[in-house]
Design an enzyme around this catalytic site. Structure first.
Site, short mmCIF file in Angstrom:
data_model
loop_
_atom_site.label_atom_id
_atom_site.label_comp_id
_atom_site.label_asym_id
_atom_site.label_seq_id
_atom_site.Cartn_x
_atom_site.Cartn_y
_atom_site.Cartn_z
N LYS A 7 0.85 -1.20 0.00
CA LYS A 7 0.00 0.00 0.00
C LYS A 7 0.88 1.24 0.00
CE LYS A 7 -3.93 1.89 2.68
NZ LYS A 7 -4.80 1.66 3.85
N SER B 268 -9.75 1.53 2.98
CA SER B 268 -8.93 2.32 2.10
C SER B 268 -7.88 1.52 1.33
CB SER B 268 -8.23 3.41 2.91
OG SER B 268 -7.35 2.86 3.86
N SER C 152 -9.86 -0.77 7.15
CA SER C 152 -9.30 -0.63 5.80
C SER C 152 -8.62 -1.87 5.22
CB SER C 152 -8.30 0.52 5.77
OG SER C 152 -9.01 1.71 5.63
N1 GLN Z 1 -13.01 3.76 6.50
C1 GLN Z 1 -12.49 4.19 7.76
C2 GLN Z 1 -12.15 5.65 7.69
O1 GLN Z 1 -12.43 6.24 6.73
C3 GLN Z 1 -11.30 3.35 8.13
C4 GLN Z 1 -10.10 3.72 7.37
C5 GLN Z 1 -8.91 2.89 7.71
O2 GLN Z 1 -9.02 1.85 8.35
N2 GLN Z 1 -7.76 3.39 7.34
O3 GLN Z 1 -11.59 6.21 8.57
#
Ligand code: GLN
Length: 494
Positions: free
Chosen positions: A79, A154, A178
């Site tokens: 990532k 994400s 994410s």
């Molecule tokens: N979707 C969640 C957020 O927007 C989690 C994101 C993540 O785990 N990085 O914060």
């Protein structure tokens, strides 16, 4: 069967018996990238030359008779919020579009030392804020099961890379879902390890009390191998756990069917797709048949999780993102005085969701509101943690849906932040409690995209997660495809 379709376990065996070389393995994934990437767009940066260079180095070492790690020569994708020395690391943000880190994250150091060829850096929501990969400042990654749908986020790029066979393994980060949510939307295994299990040195910070790095893989054994390689203490990350990691693979193989599994009873199932519930019940039935005891478990305060998370994570983000001022690194927006430069840099460098989080966080931490928002949210977090402690007195493991719905359409929630936030409702409380949690494929929705089961264990009991997930893997429906047959749209890629 082509090399890219094989398990990591198998690839590792083939390489150590010298039946295939790492160059051949790596080339197979690079060919697959050429074939599929134009349709799904999982990568921000491709590194084929670097990958082949590492692969041939490993091959040379092997032919010299050097003793290598099982994962030596197995390629992977990372990532783009994990720092790679000399290689652009963007966080999918304009502000870091041309940022080249001067050092490697600890996980990258381990990967290089092991000799795992790096295939590229994957797309994500900007600064890992989002649940669909639509918040990338560069482009949206598509769900390979249905190109009109989001892959989740994400870490959407990493999930897509593995599910399509562009990479056998990938790393993501999970702050509040994410890894697990995109794993569920794309039909693969994704693990959020216990807070502290993998060093985060070099992971670009979003919310430091929640951020964790974790693996994506096509099966529990491959996932266990990568966790085993990366887990361990790192003096450069003061939150990393001092104990050595156990041997997850052998933990996985021991029959453990005396375990008591709690199936999560949700207080409110508003917005849950009925097929999600059916899938979870089907998985519970399967585990019961395997000899596990299944009973209902309640985490009474989970309903407050989302509210607490969306105060704590933005508060930490507002502080962590203070460093992007245009002075030390990243984009500089110019301007004729300091204040002007800050505001031009941050105004043009950050996307709308990142700005929203910074504003929420700054507000929640400000004098006069701190007690009412941030402090309250931290108290809720403590109560949620206690719920888990109580639950784990009676149960060895908790299962529930990994997501309330299957993958949604691109654009469907893009203009509605609250709807988007609700898509991680199943993943948030595990993150707040700091416990390990795995998303495993749990069949298909009638719309043709995958569903996921989430398995959660007490801190540092990742071996238990792999163990139970392996029953699910071994009992997977042979009628269902393991990978998407990426249907190339007429007229080719856009
Ligand atoms: N979707 C969640 C957020 O927007 C989690 C994101 C993540 O785990 N990085 O914060």
């Amino acid at each position: 069967m082509k090399l890219y379709q094989k398990t990591v376990f198998e690839l590792s065996r083939l390489m150590s018996s010298r039946e295939v070389s790492s160059v051949e393995v790596t080339q197979s994934f690079l060919d697959r990238i050429e074939e599929v990437e134009p349709f799904v767009r999982a990568f921000i940066t491709h590194t084929p030359a670097m990958a082949l260079e590492t692969a041939s180095l490993v091959d040379r070492k092997r032919s010299n008779g050097e003793k290598l790690q099982p994962l030596a020569g197995v390629p992977l994708a990372i990532k783009d919020n994990i720092s790679t020395e000399g290689l652009r690391t963007t966080c999918a943000s304009k502000i870091l579009e041309n940022y080249i880190p001067p050092y490697d994250a600890t996980v990258v150091e381990i990967i290089k030392k092991t000799g795992m060829p790096l295939l590229g850096k994957t797309n994500m929501d900007e600064f890992a804020m989002g649940s669909s990969t639509e918040n990338s400042a560069f482009f949206t990654t598509r769900n390979p099961w249905d190109l009109e749908k989001v892959p989740g986020g994400s870490s959407g790029g990493s999930a897509v890379a593995v599910s399509t066979g562009m990479a056998p393994l990938a790393l993501g980060s999970d702050t509040g879902g994410s890894i697990r949510q995109p794993a569920s939307f794309c039909g693969l295994y994704g693990l959020r390890p216990t807070y502290g299990r993998i060093s985060r040195y070099g992971l670009i910070a979003f919310a430091s009390s929640l951020d964790q790095i974790g693996p994506f893989a096509m099966n529990p054994a491959d996932c266990a191998m990568l966790l085993g390689l990366l887990a361990g203490h790192d003096p450069r990350d003061s939150t990393s756990y001092p104990e050595k990691a156990p041997d997850y693979l052998s933990a996985m193989e021991n029959r453990n069917d005396k375990l008591k599994i709690g199936i999560l009873k949700h207080n409110s199932e508003n917005g849950f797709d009925p097929e999600v519930k059916d899938a979870v019940n089907r998985m519970a039935g399967l585990l019961e048949k395997e000899g596990f005891t299944i009973d209902q478990v309640e985490l009474p305060r989970t309903d407050y999780g989302l509210g607490a998370y969306y105060l704590i994570a933005p508060s930490e983000a507002s502080s962590n993102l203070g460093r992007y001022d245009g002075v030390r690194y990243g984009y500089n927006g110019g301007g004729d005085n300091l204040e002007n430069m800050f505001s031009r840099t941050r105004g043009a460098g950050f996307g709308p969701e990142v700005k929203r989080r910074i504003m929420i966080g700054t507000y929640a931490l400000s004098a006069g509101y701190y007690d009412a928002y941030y402090l309250k949210a931290m108290k809720v977090r403590t109560l949620i943690r206690q719920d888990y402690k109580e639950a784990f007195k009676k149960f060895d493991l908790i299962i529930g849906p990994a997501t309330p719905t299957p993958a949604f359409r691109i654009g469907e929630k893009a203009d509605d932040p609250l709807e988007m936030y609700l898509s991680d409702v199943c993943n948030i409380t595990d993150a707040l409690a700091g416990v390990p949690s795995l998303s495993a494929p749990a069949g298909m929705h009638s719309n043709g995209t995958p569903l996921g089961l989430q398995l959660t264990a007490p801190p540092f009991c990742e071996g238990r997660l792999f163990n139970v997930a392996n029953y699910i893997y071994r009992n997977r429906d042979p009628q269902l495809p393991e990978r998407p047959a990426v249907r190339f749209p007429e007229g080719g890629a856009e």
